[in-house]
Write a protein that holds these residues in place. Structure first.
Motif, PDB file in Angstrom:
ATOM      1  N   GLU A  48     -81.234 -83.118 -24.228  1.00  0.00           N
ATOM      2  CA  GLU A  48     -81.737 -82.196 -22.996  1.00  0.00           C
ATOM      3  C   GLU A  48     -80.133 -81.589 -22.847  1.00  0.00           C
ATOM      4  N   ALA A  49     -79.328 -82.971 -22.769  1.00  0.00           N
ATOM      5  CA  ALA A  49     -77.953 -82.514 -22.621  1.00  0.00           C
ATOM      6  C   ALA A  49     -77.576 -81.363 -23.627  1.00  0.00           C
ATOM      7  N   GLN A  50     -77.486 -81.149 -24.283  1.00  0.00           N
ATOM      8  CA  GLN A  50     -77.849 -80.649 -25.888  1.00  0.00           C
ATOM      9  C   GLN A  50     -79.189 -79.082 -25.707  1.00  0.00           C
ATOM     10  N   PHE A  51     -79.516 -79.339 -25.244  1.00  0.00           N
ATOM     11  CA  PHE A  51     -80.487 -78.203 -24.435  1.00  0.00           C
ATOM     12  C   PHE A  51     -79.901 -77.513 -23.093  1.00  0.00           C
ATOM     13  N   LYS A  52     -78.991 -77.516 -22.514  1.00  0.00           N
ATOM     14  CA  LYS A  52     -78.692 -77.524 -21.735  1.00  0.00           C
ATOM     15  C   LYS A  52     -77.828 -76.410 -22.191  1.00  0.00           C
ATOM     16  N   LYS A  53     -76.979 -76.909 -22.999  1.00  0.00           N
ATOM     17  CA  LYS A  53     -75.214 -76.953 -23.651  1.00  0.00           C
ATOM     18  C   LYS A  53     -76.241 -75.339 -25.023  1.00  0.00           C
ATOM     19  N   ILE A  54     -76.778 -74.716 -25.003  1.00  0.00           N
ATOM     20  CA  ILE A  54     -77.614 -74.137 -25.965  1.00  0.00           C
ATOM     21  C   ILE A  54     -78.350 -73.309 -25.293  1.00  0.00           C
ATOM     22  N   LEU A  55     -78.757 -73.329 -23.798  1.00  0.00           N
ATOM     23  CA  LEU A  55     -78.810 -72.039 -22.840  1.00  0.00           C
ATOM     24  C   LEU A  55     -78.179 -71.162 -22.181  1.00  0.00           C
ATOM     25  N   GLU A  56     -76.514 -72.081 -22.411  1.00  0.00           N
ATOM     26  CA  GLU A  56     -75.713 -71.684 -21.722  1.00  0.00           C
ATOM     27  C   GLU A  56     -75.058 -70.973 -22.532  1.00  0.00           C
ATOM     28  N   SER A  57     -74.806 -71.380 -24.216  1.00  0.00           N
ATOM     29  CA  SER A  57     -74.050 -70.588 -25.175  1.00  0.00           C
ATOM     30  C   SER A  57     -75.346 -69.245 -25.513  1.00  0.00           C
ATOM     31  N   MET A  58     -76.388 -69.343 -25.251  1.00  0.00           N
ATOM     32  CA  MET A  58     -77.438 -67.596 -25.457  1.00  0.00           C
ATOM     33  C   MET A  58     -77.004 -67.019 -24.452  1.00  0.00           C
ATOM     34  N   HIS A  59     -77.061 -67.259 -22.794  1.00  0.00           N
ATOM     35  CA  HIS A  59     -76.262 -66.573 -21.662  1.00  0.00           C
ATOM     36  C   HIS A  59     -74.869 -65.628 -22.574  1.00  0.00           C
ATOM     37  N   LEU A  60     -73.989 -66.535 -22.533  1.00  0.00           N
ATOM     38  CA  LEU A  60     -72.775 -66.358 -23.377  1.00  0.00           C
ATOM     39  C   LEU A  60     -72.882 -65.059 -24.758  1.00  0.00           C
ATOM     40  N   LEU A  61     -73.934 -65.327 -25.623  1.00  0.00           N
ATOM     41  CA  LEU A  61     -74.124 -64.572 -26.520  1.00  0.00           C
ATOM     42  C   LEU A  61     -74.406 -63.507 -26.124  1.00  0.00           C
ATOM     43  N   ARG A  62     -75.504 -63.576 -24.926  1.00  0.00           N
ATOM     44  CA  ARG A  62     -76.280 -61.902 -24.536  1.00  0.00           C
ATOM     45  C   ARG A  62     -74.948 -61.409 -23.870  1.00  0.00           C
TER      46      ARG A  62
END
Length: 184
Positions: A48-62
């Motif tokens: 769950e924590a890594q999922f949230k981290k991935i979502l944040e990194s996807m936002h920063l990627l965009r």
């Protein structure tokens, strides 16, 4: 998704479905990486924590502010490390940081060096950065070797830069300029 192909490796930005393998990589290397990185609360090592981290990194990627890649052997879906080009700033800096970690079972095989070289090419050719920086503990001989093999230059010692597992730790600042790499 951004994908980079090296000689032996494929790097690709994380997607939501990578949360389980990323959490497993983090858990499996918790003690090994704790030598040079802060230990986290148990929650950090969950899917769950890594999922949230991935979502944040996807936002920063965009926003073109961060590129967080999984490291995979070419032709495989086995996650053996991660590398990020992060804290990207545009003019007047036009710079970013690189950080990486490789599964303990895959160290001393040139994997981190190849991954850093691929991210450097991406940073200069695609992200159009001028400068890439990295922090490294003076005790982390393997990572120092990776950066120096990738032609990074040690600029100095940053005293008590990071609080890691109960003590303030010095770190070297390394950098690589676009001109260093290609004489541009």
């Amino acid at each position: 998704m951004v994908k980079l192909d090296g000689d032996r490796l494929t790097l690709r930005t994380f997607i939501e479905s990578d949360a389980r393998s990323l959490a497993e990589l983090m858990r499996n290397n918790k003690q090994f990486w704790a030598t040079h990185e802060p230990m986290h609360e148990d929650e950090f090592y969950t899917e769950e924590a890594q999922f949230k981290k991935i979502l944040e990194s996807m936002h920063l990627l965009r926003a073109n502010r961060e590129y967080s890649f999984g490291i995979y052997p070419k032709g495989s879906n086995l996650l053996i490390g991660h590398i990020s080009l992060y804290a990207i700033k545009r003019l007047p800096y036009n710079s970013g940081f690189v950080g990486y970690s490789v599964d303990e079972k895959y160290t001393r095989k040139g994997i981190a060096t190849e991954a850093v070289n691929e991210v450097v090419k991406f940073a200069f050719n695609v992200a159009k950065l001028h400068r890439i920086e990295a922090y490294v503990s003076p005790k982390n001989f393997g990572s120092i070797k990776v950066l120096e093999n990738a032609n990074f230059v040690r600029e100095g010692l940053l005293r008590e830069l990071l609080y890691i597992n109960g003590s303030w730790e010095d770190h070297y600042l390394y950098s690589l300029l676009r001109n260093d790499r290609w004489g541009i």
